[in-house]
Design an enzyme around this catalytic site. Structure first.
Site, mmCIF file in Angstrom:
data_model
loop_
_atom_site.group_PDB
_atom_site.id
_atom_site.type_symbol
_atom_site.label_atom_id
_atom_site.label_comp_id
_atom_site.label_asym_id
_atom_site.label_seq_id
_atom_site.Cartn_x
_atom_site.Cartn_y
_atom_site.Cartn_z
ATOM 1 N N CYS A 114 14.792 80.079 86.413
ATOM 2 C CA CYS A 114 13.831 79.001 86.619
ATOM 3 C C CYS A 114 12.573 79.120 85.767
ATOM 4 O O CYS A 114 11.850 78.138 85.593
ATOM 5 C CB CYS A 114 13.471 78.920 88.092
ATOM 6 S SG CYS A 114 14.936 78.793 89.155
ATOM 7 N N HIS A 260 8.356 74.184 88.147
ATOM 8 C CA HIS A 260 9.802 74.232 88.370
ATOM 9 C C HIS A 260 10.126 73.482 89.652
ATOM 10 O O HIS A 260 9.494 73.693 90.695
ATOM 11 C CB HIS A 260 10.256 75.686 88.470
ATOM 12 C CG HIS A 260 11.593 75.854 89.115
ATOM 13 N ND1 HIS A 260 12.725 75.233 88.622
ATOM 14 C CD2 HIS A 260 11.985 76.550 90.218
ATOM 15 C CE1 HIS A 260 13.758 75.544 89.394
ATOM 16 N NE2 HIS A 260 13.335 76.330 90.361
ATOM 17 N N ASN A 290 17.589 70.962 92.006
ATOM 18 C CA ASN A 290 17.040 72.116 91.299
ATOM 19 C C ASN A 290 17.981 72.455 90.151
ATOM 20 O O ASN A 290 19.064 72.996 90.363
ATOM 21 C CB ASN A 290 16.915 73.289 92.279
ATOM 22 C CG ASN A 290 16.385 74.560 91.639
ATOM 23 O OD1 ASN A 290 16.470 74.759 90.440
ATOM 24 N ND2 ASN A 290 15.846 75.448 92.460
#
Length: 336
Positions: A114, A260, A290
Site C-alpha cells: 500500500c 491510501h 482497496n
C-alpha cells in the site's frame, strides 16, 4: 533536479463484483452494511488467467495511446507488485518486451504494497537525480483476490484488483516534492501470505476458522485487522507531520490529502484524528475497493477528473500498510 508526473493512467479488470454478489455468499452481511462499514460498493477482480503484469501492460498501453509520451522515450521501468508472475524472471523484464520498449533501459520489480506508489515515486526521483534515467515508467499492479480464501468475507469485501501506469520526467503537471519513508518489519506477520516462498515453499493445507467464522490459513492472505488499525493510527499522523516538515509546508497549505484507500472506517478515523476537513480529504474506494499499490494513483486520477484537484494545488500523498511500511510526499500541481 526537479521531477514531475508527466502522465498517469489506470486499468481495471473486466469482472466487477458488487456488494449484491458478496451477500449471496455471506447472507449475514447486507449490501448496506458493507457500504457503510467498509465504504466499498463494488470491486474489480482479475480473470483466472490474468496476472499483475498483464494488467500493468494494459495500464501502460492506455497511457501511451494518449500520445503524451512515446515508448522510445522510456529509459527505466519500475514495477511494484506483490503478485509476480513467477519467482523468476523479473516481471519488469517481461513487461519491457511486451510493451516493445528499448533494450538499453533498466527494469526492476520491487515488492511493496500500500505504500508502493509513493516509494516508486521516490525511486524514480532518485534515478533521475543520479543521471540514470530521464523518463521513468512506474507501474503498480496487484491481484490480491487470488490470495483470498472464498470464505474470507472480511477481505473479499475490501480488496479490488487494478493496475496503474505513471511516467515521471523532467517536466509535467505535478512536481514531486520531498519524501518521508518508514519501515517496521516487526509487524510482518500481521499481513502476510505465509506459504509459496522459500521459507514455506509448499502449500500447508492448514485451513481453520476462528470464532467469527473467518478462515485462517498459511496458503491465503491473513490480515490481523486490529493490529493493522493500531499500526496505522500510531504511524500515519507522524508520517503526515514529517512530510509537511520535509516540504516546508503547514497543514493549512495542503489543498487535498490523498491517502491510501484502505477502508472507510480507517480513513474516517484518520481524518478526524488529524483534524482534516472532509472537503480536503479525498475518498474514492467505493468504486474500486482497496487496490493496494494502485489506490493512490487511481485516487489522483479520479480527483483530477472530477475537479477536486486544481492547478496550483498542493496535494499530500500518504501510503501505509503491509511490511509494515509507510511513505509520504507532496505533489505541487502546476499553474497554467
Amino acid at each position: 533536479m526537479n521531477t514531475y508526473i508527466k502522465d498517469i493512467a489506470y486499468y481495471l479488470p473486466q469482472t466487477e463484483i458488487s456488494n449484491e454478489v458478496i451477500v449471496r455468499d455471506f447472507p449475514e452481511w447486507s449490501v448496506e452494511k458493507i457500504a457503510s462499514k467498509v465504504g466499498v460498493d463494488k470491486r474489480h477482480v482479475a480473470a483466472e488467467d490474468e496476472t499483475a503484469s498483464d494488467m500493468a501492460v494494459k495500464a501502460a498501453e492506455i497511457l501511451f495511446q494518449r500520445g503524451n509520451i512515446r515508448k522510445e522515450d522510456i529509459d527505466f521501468v519500475l514495477f511494484c507488485t506483490q503478485s509476480p508472475d513467477y519467482k523468476l524472471p523479473t516481471s519488469a523484464c517481461m513487461i519491457q518486451h511486451q510493451l516493445g520498449l528499448r533494450k538499453d533501459i533498466g527494469a526492476l520489480d520491487f515488492n511493496l504494497g500500500c505504500s508502493g506508489f509513493v516509494y516508486g515515486l521516490s525511486l524514480a526521483k532518485g534515478l533521475m537525480a543520479g543521471g540514470i534515467a530521464s523518463n521513468v515508467l512506474l507501474l503498480t499492479a496487484e491481484t490480491y483476490n487470488k490470495y483470498l480464501h472464498p470464505k474470507d468475507k472480511g477481505n473479499r469485501t475490501i480488496f479490488g484488483d487494478a493496475a496503474s501506469a505513471t511516467v515521471i520526467g523532467m517536466s509535467g503537471f505535478a512536481q514531486i516534492g520531498e519524501f518521508s519513508l518508514g519501515t517496521d518489519g516487526s509487524g510482518a506477520n500481521n499481513l502476510i501470505v505465509r506459504s509459496g516462498g522459500s521459507r514455506i515453499p509448499e502449500a500447508k493445507n492448514d485451513i481453520r476458522f476462528d470464532e467469527n467464522g473467518n478462515p485462517i490459513s498459511s496458503d491465503y492472505l491473513y490480515m490481523n485487522g486490529s493490529e493493522i488499525f493500531t499500526f496505522t493510527l500510531d504511524n500515519v499522523p507522524s508520517l503526515v507531520n514529517d512530510t509537511l516538515v520535509n516540504n516546508g509546508l503547514e497543514k493549512e497549505t495542503i489543498n487535498q490529502f490523498v491517502f491510501h484507500q484502505a477502508n472507510k472506517y480507517m480513513l474516517n478515523f484518520l481524518r478526524k484524528k488529524l483534524e482534516i476537513e472532509q472537503d480536503r480529504f479525498y475518498y474514492c474506494l467505493s468504486k474500486f475497493g482497496n487496490t493496494v499499490s494502485s489506490s493512490i494513483p487511481i485516487a489522483l486520477i479520479e480527483a483530477i477528473d472530477d475537479g477536486t484537484i486544481h492547478e496550483g494545488d498542493n496535494v499530500l500523498l500518504a501510503g501505509f500498510g503491509v511490511g509494515y511500511s509507510w511513505a509520504g510526499t507532496v505533489l505541487r500541481f502546476s499553474k497554467s
